[in-house]
Design an enzyme around this catalytic site. Structure first.
Site, PDB file in Angstrom:
ATOM      1  CB  CYS B 138     -23.223 100.981  53.654  1.00  0.00           C
ATOM      2  SG  CYS B 138     -21.908 102.011  53.242  1.00  0.00           S
ATOM      3  CB  CYS B 384       3.919  74.723  47.954  1.00  0.00           C
ATOM      4  SG  CYS B 384       5.206  75.364  49.500  1.00  0.00           S
ATOM      5  CB  CYS B 387      10.661  78.981  50.912  1.00  0.00           C
ATOM      6  SG  CYS B 387      10.453  78.420  49.136  1.00  0.00           S
TER       7      CYS B 387
END
Lengths: 437, 432
Positions: B138, B384, B387
């Site tokens: 935490c 790449c 899109c």
């Protein structure tokens, strides 16, 4: 509400057909927009509103920016949000139709943003310093108001004359009550005028109170947006009977009255026509309590000028639409009690009656068979007409270089509020260029 | 039907879905509801020394939303349990007695003193719990007191405390790691060296989720002030997956069992953690977003997928993707892919075009023959995947391998042989 209880019809007429979106609904709907590149909705909008941008501005909690985007292209964006046939414009080409046959509710989102801004009473624009130029705008309908606002923005001094008792043109007199509740047309008019530099003179008619020649003398430029002032008449046996009424007038009366009981159309109503006016009259007749309302249109359903959406609206409000029926005669004893209609064939060669007829009982027959341009007010000034309306170029300039025109009164006018707004805007840009050249 | 039973470091549960140590496991009432709903196990909300800590009395959570206000990230400033130790211990004992077939692990956080840890381990052992999880994770509140991530950020402390726990108890010990560190392998190695039976990760990420622009204060805001919190939910899953993979493929810790945590929301998320080497998974935010009922989707989704793929049990999927994680330098540079747009499913939003045009390689058309048409220009496409990433329609754009022929972008023939950076002529250190 005080006074005597309103009947159900009155309540329906005064109730928005589609309730405005709540903030939550607007957020959910805005999230559906894909922010398309070169968005088809923008291409389809006659006023070129940057729709993906204004929706993204709603989505990002910037409704004021959203309204500014809308008003920059269409100062009547509030009314257009209510009356545009979006299903045949922006929403028809929304890519969400391809995806799931459910377009983004662009019209409703536009209303959300414009309502937000109008409630503030502030316009997102500052008027330019006065140019000292004076322009007269004839007619205070959508074309005239859009033109006047844009000219005022540029610092020109605008006078609007309108023959009616109130400004707003068709927005005030020609649209079904349930599309523009809470006196919206009047509120929008005041909002637009608040830009300053616009004087509205009502009860002043072109041709009778002022001639076009006088206006040309008194002003640096004139814009004509007088719409279609005459109503097509059907010369039918019995059309003089009481109860045969002009739908355009009925719609106007409904908008101006507070006591609908004087306009009750009776139990059985037949509307002759196939356009938006026919639907507006038929649906409102139902709301006023008519039991049987029939729209009779002489051609096939595919030729109806009322959009599919409007047709469905009529049908879901209990209006029966009958096609290929043309009126032959109206019968009655002093007052109409029936109308005889003939079935038609609409072949490629034209419309022809089949000889077979049907008689429909009717307490009221509404004629909604179109409106026409009245060139009477132009008297004394030679403006070229085309298709019976004023001829203009791409900039909405008429054959007289000091006169521009737009809206339904020009050749090629589309009978659409949003198209009229674009006319007014384009004309204002052209006038401004001309005055500052 | 696939067998979902789980045996994690000897702790058995009917399925691999445990609720992580967090608000949903703070007391018997919640845990009973979770077990009734079908959860395989729980890690009880972290216990500490008496007197128990106190929480703020204002908002504890801040949120990040995606479209339509889906919760994708949650942060919290809640501390460990704020109930007396004995109440928790009594409830744990009763719950374990009532649910003998479920896993019940107890999370612990006390100061770094051996006597204190020893005492705590003894008390937990008395409850009959299946094991302990050491909360070294935490990042808020307790870390200011030298606990939680303050321990997890120092490998020597991790090793030391882990060893104390192992030496003073026969219970399995899981060490919960903080992601708020530059290289997760070091704390994992420390836990391993200390004798941990397993690690669990990730705990929450130090975060400020938003700023209230009226109050000019971070959210959640307590009387005009805010403090950094621990970030969790779907948004942190990629960070967690990478850290799990780093430990799973590290030679020193490859055999160390991992309990995967971080943004697991659906069965697919869980399957991904298991594939990268987690032996089971822990869930919190998804339950806090939708309630315990999501366990039905988690188990049926995982089982159906396993059936479809012919995996009979969890062992046949755990770690199956681990060998395919490698270093960038070993990726095959001769592999060529091009984007392909399925015109039938394309809705013509144009986003692929504009992002490629504005921000990448100008490899997608806007118009073809004057019409709105989006198509990949192979001569420009570097494959790449941008899109594919932005397209709103799943599987409309795909990356397809160009297996042979000539790459029209480079005009070079496709080399079917494997070739990586270490062998590349542009690499000054090339071995080829």
């Amino acid at each position: 509400m005080t006074g005597k209880p309103q009947n159900a019809g009155a309540a329906a007429l005064a109730t928005d057909l589609h309730a405005p979106l709540t903030a939550h609904e607007a957020a959910v709907e805005a999230d559906r927009c894909y922010f398309c590149h070169d968005a088809p909705c923008v291409t389809a909008c006659p006023t070129d509103i940057d729709i993906p941008l204004f929706i993204r501005q709603i989505q990002t909690g910037n409704p004021a920016g959203s309204a500014a985007t809308i008003f920059a292209q269409n100062i009547l964006g509030g009314m257009c949000a209510r009356v545009c046939p979006t299903e045949t414009l922006c929403e028809q080409v929304c890519v969400r139709n391809e995806a799931e046959e459910q377009p983004v509710r662009i019209g409703q989102l536009q209303r959300y943003a414009t309502d937000y801004q109008m409630a503030t009473g502030e316009q997102p624009f500052q008027r330019a310093a006065s140019t000292g130029k004076k322009v007269c705008v004839v007619g205070s309908g959508p074309a005239g108001l859009a033109c006047a606002h844009r000219l005022a923005l540029y610092g020109h001094s605008v006078t609007i004359i309108d023959r009616a008792a109130k400004g707003g043109g068709l927005n005030e007199y020609g649209i079904a009550a349930y599309k523009t509740v809470d006196n919206f047309a009047s509120r929008e008019l005041n909002y637009i005028l608040s830009i300053g530099g616009i004087e509205l003179q009502t009860g002043v008619a072109l041709g009778t109170d002022k001639t076009l020649a006088q206006l040309k003398d008194e002003y640096d430029a004139v814009f004509i947006g007088i719409g279609l002032a005459s109503v097509n008449e059907a010369r039918l046996p019995g059309s003089e009977l009481a109860g045969v009424r002009d739908a355009v007038e009925f719609i106007a009366q409904l908008r101006q009255t507070k006591d609908y009981s004087s306009l009750q159309p009776g139990r059985r109503v037949v509307v002759i026509g196939g356009g938006m006016t026919a639907v507006d009259a038929a649906v409102q007749a139902r709301m006023l309590g008519a039991e049987d309302v029939t729209i009779a249109y002489r051609r096939g359903v595919e030729r109806m000028n009322a959009s599919q959406y409007e047709q469905e609206l009529a049908q879901t409000r209990g209006v029966s639409i009958k096609c290929n029926l043309q009126p032959v005669a109206i019968a009655g004893d002093g007052a109409v009690n029936s109308i005889e209609l003939e079935y038609t064939n609409d072949s490629g060669d034209g419309l022809a009656g089949t000889g077979e007829t049907v008689v429909l009982p009717a307490d009221t027959v509404f004629m909604a068979i179109g409106q026409a341009f009245d060139d009477g007010p132009l008297q004394g000034t030679a403006l070229n007409l085309s298709q019976g309306r004023i001829e203009v170029d791409d900039e909405r300039r008429s054959s007289d270089p000091a006169i521009w025109a737009g809206g339904d009164c020009i050749a090629g006018g589309e009978d659409l509020t949003v198209a009229a707004v674009q006319d007014g805007k384009l004309a204002a840009e052209s006038i401004h260029r001309s005055l500052t050249a | 039907m696939a067998d979902l039973t789980n045996n994690f470091i000897g702790i058995k549960s009917p399925n691999p879905f445990w609720l992580a140590s967090a608000p949903p496991t703070d007391k018997a009432y919640n845990v009973n509801r979770a077990f009734e709903a079908g959860w395989g196990g729980v890690v009880w909300k972290t216990l500490g020394e008496d007197p128990h800590i106190v929480n703020v009395n204002g908002p504890r959570y801040g949120a990040v939303h995606s479209h339509d206000r889906r919760l994708i990230g949650l942060n919290n400033i809640e501390l460990i349990t704020d109930r007396p130790l004995q109440i928790n211990l009594d409830e744990i004992k009763q719950v374990k007695r009532d649910w003998p077939d479920r896993a019940l692990v107890v999370s612990l956080m006390v100061p770094c003193e051996e006597a204190i840890w020893k005492n705590m381990m003894r008390q937990v052992e008395d409850t009959g719990a299946d094991g302990v999880e050491l909360n070294f994770g935490c990042p808020h509140g307790m870390s200011e007191r030298g606990m939680g991530s303050a321990v997890g950020q120092v490998p020597e402390y991790i090793e030391m405390v882990t060893r104390w726990c192992k030496e003073n108890s026969s219970m399995p010990v899981i060490v919960k790691l903080t992601p708020n560190i530059t290289d997760i392998r070091y704390p994992a190695r420390a836990a391993n060296a200390g004798g941990a039976d397993a690690v669990s990760l990730i705990n929450t990420v130090s975060s400020i989720v938003s700023v209230d622009l009226d109050k000019m204060a971070p959210e959640p805001t307590i009387d005009g002030k805010g403090s950094h919190g621990g970030y969790c939910g779907p948004a942190v899953k990629p960070i967690a997956l990478n850290m799990v993979a780093e430990i799973a493929r590290d030679a020193e810790t490859a055999k160390l069992p991992i309990s995967g945590i971080g943004g697991i929301t659906n069965w697919r998320d869980a399957a991904e953690f298991l594939a990268l080497g987690a032996g089971n998974v822990q869930v919190c935010t998804a339950a806090m977003t939708y309630g315990f009922k999501i366990i039905d989707e988690l188990t049926s989704g995982l089982a159906n997928w396993m059936d479809e793929k012919g995996h009979a049990n969890l062992d046949s999927i755990i770690g199956k993707a681990t060998p395919n994680i490698t270093d960038w330098q070993y990726l095959n540079l001769n592999y060529v892919a091009k984007a392909r747009i399925d015109q039938d499913s394309c809705i013509k939003c144009g986003r692929c075009h504009i992002v490629c045009e504005d921000t990448s390689h100008q490899a997608i058309t806007e118009k073809v023959d004057g019409k709105r048409h989006f198509e990949v220009i192979d001569e420009e496409c570097v494959g790449c995947n941008l899109c594919v990433s932005v397209c709103p329609v799943e599987n409309c754009i795909t990356m397809e391998q160009m297996a042979d022929g000539v790459d029209p972008r480079t005009n070079s023939p496709i080399n079917k042989n494997y070739g990586n950076w270490t062998q590349h002529p542009n690499n000054p250190a090339s071995s080829a």
